[in-house]
Design an enzyme around this catalytic site. Structure first.
Site, PDB file in Angstrom:
ATOM      1  N   LYS A 137     -29.760 -60.875 -20.541  1.00 36.22           N
ATOM      2  CA  LYS A 137     -28.357 -60.282 -20.883  1.00 36.22           C
ATOM      3  C   LYS A 137     -27.467 -61.321 -21.731  1.00 36.22           C
ATOM      4  CE  LYS A 137     -28.585 -58.939 -15.929  1.00 36.22           C
ATOM      5  NZ  LYS A 137     -28.162 -59.508 -14.708  1.00 36.22           N
ATOM      6  N   HIS A 155     -42.831 -61.236  -7.627  1.00 34.28           N
ATOM      7  CA  HIS A 155     -41.672 -61.883  -8.374  1.00 34.28           C
ATOM      8  C   HIS A 155     -41.498 -63.379  -8.364  1.00 34.28           C
ATOM      9  CE1 HIS A 155     -39.460 -58.288  -9.489  1.00 34.28           C
ATOM     10  NE2 HIS A 155     -40.169 -57.616  -8.355  1.00 34.28           N
ATOM     11  N   LYS A 188     -33.509 -73.461  -9.559  1.00 30.01           N
ATOM     12  CA  LYS A 188     -32.526 -73.187 -10.816  1.00 30.01           C
ATOM     13  C   LYS A 188     -31.958 -74.158 -11.281  1.00 30.01           C
ATOM     14  CE  LYS A 188     -32.207 -68.053  -9.342  1.00 30.01           C
ATOM     15  NZ  LYS A 188     -32.529 -67.480 -10.595  1.00 30.01           N
TER      16      LYS A 188
END
Ligand SMILES: *Cc1c(COP(=O)(O)O)cnc(C)c1O
Length: 813
Positions: free
Chosen positions: A662, A357, A554
Site C-alpha cells: 500500500k 500465512h 515486526k
C-alpha cells in the site's frame, strides 16, 4: 427490477423516499445517522438490480466458483467504495448538497466493520473486491461477529480495549436471510448401524445452533457485477428453546440462548498467535459447516451429482481457521450422502486448497484431541482415518521410518495429543500456497519440507496484493487524478499500466505535481489527526510511518530505538538539534489484549513520544504521534501521506505483508529488511529506490547457529548502549526504572527477533534516508518510480495467479 435513474434528481428522490420509508422521518427532522442510513440505502438500491442479475447469471452458467472460507474480513468502510464501484460519487455528492447535506459529514458516520485483526482479514477483503471486479463468481463465507476487533484507547499511554459495537446503530449494508438458516451440530457421540448390509456411521450430536446468513454486496468496479459475502450469525434453535421453555425454566432458556449466541459474539483479537480455546473451535466449525451446507443445498441445483463437485467449487482455506471443513465435507459425503470413503476422499482432495500465512511455528494451529473429540467426535474419527491412510502411503514410500512417520503425522503426540491443522490442510489440499516468494520457499524448505518431498507439485506461491480501488483511488484521489491525467483511464483495473509513469519520473512538472500531492495528503492527514486526537503533523517534516499490528517479530522496538538514539544524541550534545532532519514518526498498532510484552512496547512508544515531543532541546525537530485504534479508515488517511514506509521485521518472519505494498503504491519509499514481499518490492523498484538493511534469512540462521548473545551487541556499540541506557534510566517513566525494565531485559537477554543484531545497519540505513531526503527532487523521482513499478501488487494479479495456479475458475461473462 430496474435501478433508480442515474441523475442528481433521481438520486435525491430515492434518498428522500428512503428517509421517509426506511427511516420514518422527514428530512427536516432527520439525524445524521438517519441521513447516513438513507444514503447507504440509496446506493444499495442502485446495486440491487445488478446483484439479482448476477445471482441469476451465476445460477444459469453452472460454472465453477470460488468459495473463500475466511474467519476474518477486515472490510473498511463501505459507502465510498460502493459509490466508486457504481460511478455514483459525483451524483451522490451533488444530490446531498442539493438537500443541504455535506456528504463528507455523513461519511464520518459510518462505523467500519472490523471483522478481522489485520493483514489476513484485509487480504480477504481485497480478494473479494478483485474477484467481483474480474467477474469471477465468488462467495466469501465468514462470521458476522457482533463485536469486531476492539476499539483501542490509551490511558496514561497504555492500551485499553473497548468493545466494538459496530452494529449498534444498524448496518445498512446487510441482508439477513433467516429463511436460509442452517443447523450446525456439536458434541454427542457416534454410532454405527447396518444400512442394507453396509456398516455406516452416524453422528448423534448433543446440541445444535442455528446459523443465520447475512448477505453483503461485493460490487465490482465499473463492471456492473456484484458478488456476495455471506456472514453467519449464531442463534439458539427453536427446538432447543422450546423444550426448555416448556419445562418452565425461563432462566435456563435464556441461558441456552446466550450460550448459542456466544459463538458469533466476538472476534478473537489474537493476530499470529492462535488461542486454543474451545469457543474458537466452535466458531470455526460453525461457519465452515454452515457454509459447506449452504453451498451444497442452496447454491448447487437439486439432485446435483456430487462426484462432480470439483467442477463446481473450490473451497479456499484462508489459513488454518477453516480447515475443519475438510473432515466436515468427508462427513457429509460419506455419512449423509452415502458415498464410499475413497470416492469422497477423491472429491475432497480436489475441492480444497490451503493458503498458509505464517512462518512462526507457534502460530500454526493445533487442536487437542480431547477437545476436538468432545466437540466434534465424528470429525475426530474422520481425521484419524485420513491420517492412518496417509501414513500408510508414507510407509509404502519410505518403509517404517518411525522418525519420518512421527514428523509427518497429522496427530502430534507432544506436548499433548493434538491435531495439526496445517498438516491436515496440506494432506487434503489440492494445492498449498505461501503468500510471497520467500515465504513459499521457506514453507517448502523449512516448515513443511517432508510434505513438499512427498507431494511434488502441490506447493506453489501466490504473492499477496492489495486492491488499488480502495488503497489508491479512494485513499489518494489526487494522485489518482494525476495518474489518470498522464495515462488516461483503465489503469485501476490493469495496474501494470503504472509502468507508463516511469517516463514521467523524468518530467520536472510531473515531479512538482507529485510532490504537491504528497504535501496535500500530509495536510489532510494533519487535519484528520487534529480533529481526532488533537495532534498535528509538523510542516516541513519527513513523515516516517510504521503502522501494523504490534508484534515483536515486526520490531516496533527497532523503530523506537532509532528515535531514542536520535533524541539521546541531541540531549547529550553529540548532535545539534538544528542538524537533525526534521521527522514526524507515526505509529499505529493494536496489541492482542493478552500479549503483555506488546502492550509494554505500546506504553513505551507513548512514553517516549511524551518526553521527546515536549523537550525544548529537541526544538520540535522530532515528533512522535501514536493515534489510537489503527484500522482501515485510518490506514486510508495515513498511507498516502507517508514519505517513508517502515517494513523492518526480522528476515524470515513476515510471511508477506500487504502494508508494504500500500505504501509503495502511494509513493512512499521503503526502509526494509529482505523479508516477505519486501524482497519482491525491492527487485521491482530497484536498489536505488529502496533502503535495504539487516541480516538476510540465511544470515539470521547462521547467527542463531553461532549462538546469539544480544548483550554483546549492547556492550560493543556505544550508540546502542546509550539508547538502551536512557530507557533503562527511567528517562521515559518519570525516573522509575522498573516500568520498562522488562522491555530492556528482554532485549538484552532474550531478543528472539534480533533487534540488537540489526540495530547498527538500521541506523546506518536511516542516515542514508536523511541524506536522500535532503534532495527533494531526487526523492520524488524515486517515489514516482515506486508507484510506476509496483503495479504487480494489485490483488487483481493475485487473483489471476490463484485462478491460473490453483482454482481454474473462468469469469462468467
Ligand atoms: C494493510 C493492513 C494491515 C496489514 O499491514 P502489514 O504491515 O502488512 O502487517 C493491517 N491492518 C490494517 C488496518 C491494514 O489496512
Amino acid at each position: 427490477m430496474t435501478s433508480p435513474p442515474r441523475t442528481v434528481d433521481g438520486f435525491v428522490r430515492q434518498f428522500l423516499e428512503n428517509l421517509n420509508l426506511v427511516r420514518g422521518v422527514p428530512l427536516s427532522a432527520s439525524s445524521d445517522n438517519d441521513r447516513y442510513q438513507a444514503l447507504a440505502h440509496t446506493v444499495r438500491d442502485y446495486l440491487m438490480a445488478r446483484w439479482l442479475e448476477d445471482l441469476r447469471r451465476q445460477r444459469e452458467a453452472q460454472g465453477k466458483g470460488v468459495c473463500y472460507l475466511s474467519a476474518e474480513y477486515l472490510l473498511g468502510r463501505q459507502l465510498d467504495n460502493n459509490l466508486l464501484a457504481t460511478g455514483l460519487t459525483e451524483i451522490a455528492t451533488e444530490a446531498m448538497a442539493s438537500c443541504g447535506i455535506d456528504i463528507d459529514e455523513l461519511r464520518g458516520h459510518e462505523v467500519e466493520p472490523g471483522l478481522g485483526n489485520g493483514g489476513l482479514g484485509r487480504l480477504a477483503a481485497c480478494f473479494i473486491d478483485s474477484l467481483a471486479t474480474m467477474g469471477v463468481p465468488n462467495i466469501g463465507y465468514g462470521i458476522r461477529y457482533e463485536y469486531g476487533i476492539f476499539r483501542q484507547t490509551f490511558v496514561d499511554g497504555q492500551q485499553v480495549e473497548q468493545p466494538d459495537a459496530w452494529l449498534a446503530l444498524g448496518s445498512p449494508w446487510e441482508f439477513p436471510h433467516p429463511e436460509a438458516a442452517q443447523t450446525v451440530s456439536f458434541g454427542g457421540h457416534t454410532e454405527t448401524y447396518d444400512d442394507a448390509g453396509v456398516t455406516r456411521t452416524r453422528w448423534v450430536p448433543g446440541w445444535n445452533v442455528q446459523a443465520l446468513p447475512y448477505n453483503y454486496m461485493v460490487p465490482g468496479y465499473h463492471n456492473g457485477r456484484v458478488n456476495t459475502l455471506r456472514l453467519w450469525s449464531a442463534r439458539a434453535t427453536d427446538a432447543f428453546d422450546l423444550r426448555i421453555f416448556n419445562s418452565g425454566d425461563y432462566a435456563e432458556a435464556v441461558r441456552a440462548q446466550t450460550f448459542a449466541e456466544n459463538i458469533s459474539k466476538v472476534l478473537y483479537p489474537e493476530d499470529s498467535t492462535p488461542q486454543g480455546k474451545e469457543l474458537r473451535l466452535q466458531q470455526q466449525y460453525f461457519f465452515v459447516a454452515a457454509s459447506i451446507k449452504d453451498f451444497l443445498d442452496t447454491v448447487l441445483p437439486k439432485d446435483f451429482d456430487l462426484t462432480r463437485l470439483p467442477e463446481r467449487v473450490i473451497f479456499q482455506l484462508n489459513d488454518t481457521h477453516p480447515v475443519i471443513g475438510v473432515p466436515e465435507l468427508m462427513r457429509v459425503l460419506v455419512d449423509e450422502r452415502g458415498l464410499e470413503w475413497d470416492a469422497a476422499w477423491d472429491i475432497t482432495r480436489e475441492c480444497f486448497a490451503y493458503t498458509c500465512h505464517t512462518l512462526l511455528p507457534e502460530a500454526l494451529e493445533e487442536w487437542p484431541v480431547d477437545l476436538l473429540g468432545r466437540l466434534l467426535p465424528r470429525h475426530l474419527e474422520i481425521i484419524y482415518r485420513i491420517n492412518d491412510d496417509f501414513l500408510d502411503e508414507v510407509r509404502a514410500r519410505y518403509g517404517d521410518d518411525e522418525m519420518r512417520i512421527r514428523n509427518m503425522s497429522i496427530i502430534a503426540e507432544h506436548p499433548e495429543r493434538s491435531v495439526r491443522m496445517a498438516y491436515l490442510a496440506t494432506v487434503a489440499g489440492a494445492k498449498v500456497n505461501g503468500v510471497a516468494e520467500l515465504h513459499s520457499q521457506l514453507l517448502r524448505e523449512k516448515v513443511l519440507p517432508a510434505f513438499n518431498e512427498f507431494f511434488p507439485g502441490k506447493f506453489t506461491n501466490v504473492t499477496n496484493g492489495v486492491t488499488p480501488r480502495r488503497f489508491v483511488r479512494l485513499a489518494n484521489p489526487e494522485l489518482s487524478e494525476l495518474i489518470t491525467s498522464a495515462l488516461g483511464t483503465g489503469w485501476l483495473t490493469d495496474l501494470e499500466r503504472l509502468r507508463e509513469l516511469e517516463v514521467y519520473a523524468e518530467d520536472p512538472d510531473f515531479r512538482t505535481a507529485f510532490g504537491e500531492i504528497k504535501a496535500d495528503n500530509k495536510r489532510r492527514l494533519s487535519a484528520v489527526l487534529a480533529a481526532r486526537d488533537g495532534v498535528e503533523v509538523s510542516d516541513g517534516h519527513m513523515l516516517d510511518v510504521m503502522v501494523k499490528r504490534l508484534h515483536e517479530y515486526k520490531r516496533q522496538m527497532l523503530k523506537l530505538l532509532h528515535i531514542v538514539t536520535q533524541y539521546e544524541a541531541i540531549i547529550s550534545g553529540k548532535v545539534a538539534a538544528a542538524d537533525v532532519q526534521p521527522r514526524t514518526f507515526i505509529f499505529g498498532a493494536k496489541a492482542a489484549p493478552g500479549y503483555a510484552m506488546a502492550k509494554r512496547i505500546i506504553h513505551l512508544i507513548n512514553a517516549v513520544g511524551q518526553v521527546v515531543n515536549n523537550d525544548p532541546r529537541v526544538e520540535g525537530r522530532l515528533k512522535v504521534i501514536f493515534p489510537p485504534n489503527y484500522n482501515v479508515t485510518l490506514a486510508e488517511r495515513v498511507i498516502p501521506a507517508a514519505d517513508l514506509s517502515e517494513q523492518i521485521s526480522l528476515a524470515g518472519k513476515e510471511a508477506s505483508g500487504t502494508g508494504n505494498m500500500k505504501f509503495a503504491l502511494n509513493g512512499a519509499l521503503t526502509i526494509g529488511t529482505d523479508d516477505g514481499a519486501n524482497v519482491e518490492i525491492r527487485e521491482l523498484v530497484g536498489d536505488d529506490n529502496f533502503f535495504l538493511f539487516g541480516m538476510s534469512e540465511p544470515e539470521v540462521e547462521a547467527l542463531w547457529a553461532r549462538g546469539y548473545k544480544p548483550a554483546e551487541f549492547y556492550q560493543r556499540d556505544p550508540q546502542l548502549r546509550s539508547a538502551i541506557d536512557l530507557i533503562a534510566s527511567g528517562a521515559f517513566s518519570g525516573g522509575d526504572r522498573s516500568v520498562f525494565e522488562p522491555v530492556v531485559s528482554n532485549l538484552l537477554y532474550d531478543d528472539r527477533f534480533m533487534v540488537l543484531a540489526d540495530y547498527a545497519t538500521y541506523i546506518g540505513a536511516q542516515a542514508k534516508v536523511d541524506a536522500a531526503y535532503a534532495d527533494q527532487d531526487a526523492w520524488t523521482r524515486s517515489a514516482i518510480l515506486n508507484v510506476a513499478r509496483c503495479g504487480f501488487f494489485s490483488s487483481d494479479r493475485s487473483m489471476r495467479d490463484y485462478i491460473d495456479r490453483i482454482w481454474h475458475t473462468p469469469p462468467v461473462l
